[in-house]
Scaffold this motif. Sequence first.
Motif, short mmCIF file in Angstrom:
data_model
loop_
_atom_site.label_atom_id
_atom_site.label_comp_id
_atom_site.label_asym_id
_atom_site.label_seq_id
_atom_site.Cartn_x
_atom_site.Cartn_y
_atom_site.Cartn_z
N GLU A 21 4.32 -7.74 0.42
CA GLU A 21 5.37 -7.26 1.32
C GLU A 21 6.74 -7.14 0.65
OE1 GLU A 21 4.62 -6.14 4.33
OE2 GLU A 21 2.52 -6.68 3.92
N THR A 22 6.86 -7.59 -0.59
CA THR A 22 8.15 -7.51 -1.26
C THR A 22 8.47 -6.05 -1.59
OG1 THR A 22 7.20 -7.81 -3.46
CG2 THR A 22 7.88 -9.81 -2.28
N PRO A 23 9.75 -5.71 -1.65
CA PRO A 23 10.13 -4.32 -1.94
C PRO A 23 9.57 -3.80 -3.26
CG PRO A 23 12.03 -5.55 -1.15
CD PRO A 23 10.93 -6.55 -1.35
N GLN A 24 9.57 -4.63 -4.30
CA GLN A 24 9.07 -4.18 -5.59
C GLN A 24 7.58 -3.84 -5.51
OE1 GLN A 24 9.56 -6.96 -8.82
NE2 GLN A 24 9.45 -5.34 -10.35
N CYS A 25 6.81 -4.68 -4.86
CA CYS A 25 5.37 -4.42 -4.73
C CYS A 25 5.12 -3.21 -3.83
CB CYS A 25 4.65 -5.65 -4.17
SG CYS A 25 4.38 -6.94 -5.41
N GLN A 26 5.89 -3.08 -2.78
CA GLN A 26 5.74 -1.94 -1.88
C GLN A 26 6.00 -0.62 -2.62
OE1 GLN A 26 5.04 -1.65 1.62
NE2 GLN A 26 4.17 -3.67 1.22
N THR A 27 7.02 -0.61 -3.48
CA THR A 27 7.33 0.58 -4.26
C THR A 27 6.20 0.93 -5.22
OG1 THR A 27 9.70 0.08 -4.15
CG2 THR A 27 8.99 1.57 -5.90
N GLU A 36 -0.70 2.98 -12.95
CA GLU A 36 -0.02 2.60 -11.72
C GLU A 36 -0.63 1.34 -11.11
OE1 GLU A 36 -0.93 5.63 -12.57
OE2 GLU A 36 0.81 6.93 -12.32
N LEU A 37 -1.96 1.25 -11.15
CA LEU A 37 -2.64 0.07 -10.62
C LEU A 37 -2.30 -1.18 -11.44
CD1 LEU A 37 -4.57 -1.19 -8.59
CD2 LEU A 37 -6.46 -0.53 -10.11
N ALA A 61 3.18 2.25 -3.34
CA ALA A 61 3.40 3.64 -2.92
C ALA A 61 3.17 4.59 -4.09
CB ALA A 61 4.81 3.80 -2.36
N LYS A 62 3.62 4.23 -5.28
CA LYS A 62 3.38 5.06 -6.47
C LYS A 62 1.90 5.16 -6.77
CE LYS A 62 7.74 4.38 -8.88
NZ LYS A 62 8.41 3.89 -10.09
N TYR A 63 1.17 4.05 -6.62
CA TYR A 63 -0.28 4.07 -6.84
C TYR A 63 -0.97 4.97 -5.81
CZ TYR A 63 -5.12 2.58 -6.72
OH TYR A 63 -6.49 2.58 -6.69
N GLN A 64 -0.59 4.85 -4.56
CA GLN A 64 -1.19 5.68 -3.50
C GLN A 64 -0.89 7.16 -3.71
OE1 GLN A 64 -3.33 4.90 -1.09
NE2 GLN A 64 -3.38 2.84 -1.93
N ARG A 107 -3.00 12.38 -5.32
CA ARG A 107 -2.92 13.54 -6.22
C ARG A 107 -4.25 13.74 -6.96
NH1 ARG A 107 1.31 11.95 -8.69
NH2 ARG A 107 0.31 10.99 -10.48
N VAL A 108 -4.81 12.68 -7.47
CA VAL A 108 -6.07 12.76 -8.22
C VAL A 108 -7.20 13.19 -7.29
CG1 VAL A 108 -7.80 11.37 -9.42
CG2 VAL A 108 -5.40 11.13 -10.02
#
Length: 83
Positions: A31-37, A62-63, A40-43, A48-49
């Motif tokens: 739930e931390t902002p860094q993990c959320q960001t 990204e993972l 989101a990049k991974y998703q 896209r893939v």
Amino acid sequence: MADKVIPAVKAEEEEEELVDPQDELREQCAETPQCQTLWAKYQECNDRVNSRKNTTENCQEELIDYLHVLDKCVYKDLFKRLK
């Protein structure tokens, strides 16, 4: 006399369900902002893939970035919670 021959057995008290502190910390850290960001990049990469038929792109970087930050957050407090 039968009381002396047959031992009395007391039922054990039910133990409370054990909860893995690592699972709890992962939920909190996710739930931390860094993990959320990073999630989101991974998703975004994953979407896209999956939208392409012929691509060599994968979302491994990204993972790994997400898991690295998540694990770093978890392990700073994990050993304080272990018994």
